[in-house]
Design an enzyme around this catalytic site. Structure first.
Site, short mmCIF file in Angstrom:
data_model
loop_
_atom_site.label_atom_id
_atom_site.label_comp_id
_atom_site.label_asym_id
_atom_site.label_seq_id
_atom_site.Cartn_x
_atom_site.Cartn_y
_atom_site.Cartn_z
N LYS A 169 0.87 -1.17 0.00
CA LYS A 169 0.00 0.00 0.00
C LYS A 169 0.91 1.22 0.00
CE LYS A 169 -1.75 3.00 2.07
NZ LYS A 169 -1.73 4.51 1.80
N GLY A 227 2.51 4.64 13.21
CA GLY A 227 3.20 3.40 13.50
C GLY A 227 2.69 2.73 14.75
N GLU A 244 9.67 1.49 11.00
CA GLU A 244 10.71 2.50 10.82
C GLU A 244 9.99 3.84 10.83
OE1 GLU A 244 12.55 5.43 9.49
OE2 GLU A 244 12.46 4.47 7.52
N CYS A 278 13.87 10.69 6.58
CA CYS A 278 13.84 10.29 7.99
C CYS A 278 15.18 10.51 8.67
CB CYS A 278 13.43 8.82 8.10
SG CYS A 278 11.77 8.47 7.49
N GLU A 380 9.89 16.15 14.90
CA GLU A 380 10.51 15.81 13.62
C GLU A 380 10.08 16.87 12.60
OE1 GLU A 380 11.17 12.10 10.58
OE2 GLU A 380 9.18 12.33 11.47
#
Length: 476
Positions: A169, A227, A244, A278, A380
């Site tokens: 996906k 996640g 991850e 990332c 982030e």
């Protein structure tokens, strides 16, 4: 562009579509189906039906398909790079590099195909024991929009070479390259149903994929909150999970570092892919004694970066991928100015050139004098914004670097072996670079600690994550 189910293009069961836009121009470049729970079920069913045949092929036969696919990707690299740039925004040079990386991943796992084996152990008094490695069955992945081709390779390659079948996906923003690469696998001889791609939203297609009882492993790359949701759903079905997640990678520049190399590393490490990586440098800690010289060199290098459409040959940095990311960066800049939480050295606004108002462009930005409580150091930041903090020594730098919920990557720039050892021992990160930053090779494990996730991608050990070990006790 349609979904790939059972090796063939397929319409969505619901008949609804969403637009794929060029982030540099805002133009619609294609439409893809909004995959439903029924579409996911069809894809998983196709993968389940293909599993027995694919698992029974030799690893060497699987490797031949990989090798052919890598060959086709390299042959079609220019047209694939143009497609990737149009939907993702990155400059063509970066798109070519990502596709080379995808091909390299396939070749790496092709080389490992012959190493899939179990163990043989004499058991005193009980004869012998040996282990057999069996593929899990149907595996799945949900991939992000920042590195759609490369991360697809990281996920499908070890799964398929181990004899599993797969449902992918992709991100809604960048599904075209994933669909095209899947079709290349079939062009290379992959049997029908082994690899399926279902486009759709995370809420519908993504959750349906994670919940499907016939999916035995989920690999997810993306935002930490999502996640956690994936892990929660997967736990109820006892599925294997690799996560991850986000990162806020620190870069430490010591007073004995090669400043020219460190400046180049910081520019590439932060502004590659418009800062949407990332493992990008997201927090920069510089020793006070060299800070003035370093920042001056860094500012000069950043000002020379050309922002523009990724399809233009001279572009160094393309647009952000979507309006949400652009608005987030604008929000941070406004907060910095309102709360006086830092000094904008360069950048800080939308660039002015013909057509810049139609895309999601933002200048590469440096911010100094950033306080510890700033969001720039806590969250982030996916975008071209780099906060700089001066520190007195390595102890202070490491303490500040570890003051984060994330732990994906970190780098230390120094010639001193004792400092290198200290940094490698004390920095809380899944990968630590020394005098470099950003490069992630398929030959070595990659993943994070803390809220950057668990499990690892890449390297030879990842194959065991896609296989069950069966122990057989034999007495004659």
């Amino acid at each position: 562009m349609k979904m790939q189910i059972n090796g063939k293009a397929a319409e969505a069961c619901g008949g609804e579509y969403f637009d794929v836009k060029n982030p540099a121009t805002g133009e619609i470049i294609d439409q893809v189906p909004k995959g439903t729970e029924d579409d996911i079920a069809l894809a998983v069913e196709a993968a389940e039906s293909a599993f027995k045949g694919w698992a029974s092929t030799s690893p060497q036969q699987r490797g031949i398909v990989f090798y052919r696919a890598a060959e086709i990707v390299r042959r079609k690299k220019e047209e694939l790079a143009a497609l990737l740039t149009k939907e993702q925004g990155k400059p063509l040079a970066e798109a070519r590099g990502e596709l080379e990386g995808f091909a390299h991943v396939l070749e790496y796992y092709c080389g490992l195909a012959g190493s899939l084996r179990g163990d043989f152990v004499p058991v005193p008094g009980n004869g012998y024991a040996f282990t057999v490695k069996n593929p899990l069955g149907v595996c799945a992945a949900i991939t992000p929009w920042n590195m759609p081709a490369l991360i697809m390779g990281w996920k499908i390659a070890p799964a398929l070479i181990s004899g599993n079948t797969f449902v992918l996906k992709p991100a809604s923003n960048t599904p075209l390259i994933n669909l095209t690469l899947a079709s290349i696998f079939y062009e290379a001889g992959l049997p029908a149903g082994v690899l399926n791609v279902v486009t759709g939203s995370g809420e519908t297609a993504g959750e349906s994929l994670v919940r499907n009882p016939d999916v035995r492993k989920i690999s997810f790359t993306g935002e930490t909150g999502t996640g956690k949701r994936v892990a929660e759903i997967a736990a109820s079905g006892m599925k294997r999970v690799t996560l991850e997640l986000g990162g806020s990678d620190p870069m430490i520049v010591c007073d004995d570092a090669n400043l020219e190399s460190a400046v180049s590393g910081a520019i590439r490490g932060r502004f590659y892919n418009c800062g949407q990586t990332c493992t990008a440098v997201k927090r920069l800690y510089v020793f006070e004694s060299v800070a003035e010289e370093f920042i001056k060199k860094l500012e000069s290098g950043v000002k020379n970066l050309k922002v523009g459409n990724g399809l233009d040959k001279n572009t160094d940095m393309g647009p952000l991928n979507n309006r949400h990311q652009l608005n987030f960066i604008k929000e941070l800049i406004a907060e910095i100015e309102e709360k006086e939480e830092g000094k904008i050295i360069t950048g800080g606004k939308v660039p002015e050139f013909e057509g810049s108002d139609k895309g999601y462009f933002f200048e590469p930005t440096l911010v100094s004098d950033v306080p510890a409580e700033s969001r720039l150091l806590k969250e982030e930041v996916f975008g071209p914004l780099l906060p700089i903090v001066t520190v007195k020594n390595l102890d202070e730098a490491i303490e500040a670097a570890n003051r984060s919920n994330y732990g994906l990557g970190a780098s230390i720039w120094t010639k001193d072996l004792d400092r290198i050892r200290t940094g490698c021992e004390q920095l809380n990160a899944g990968i630590i670079w020394v005098n470099q930053h950003l490069k992630v090779a398929p030959e070595v494990p990659f993943g994070g600690v803390k809220e950057s996730g668990f499990g690892r991608e890449n390297g030879p050990d990842i194959l065991s994550e896609y296989m069950e070990t069966r122990t057989i006790m034999l007495k004659t």
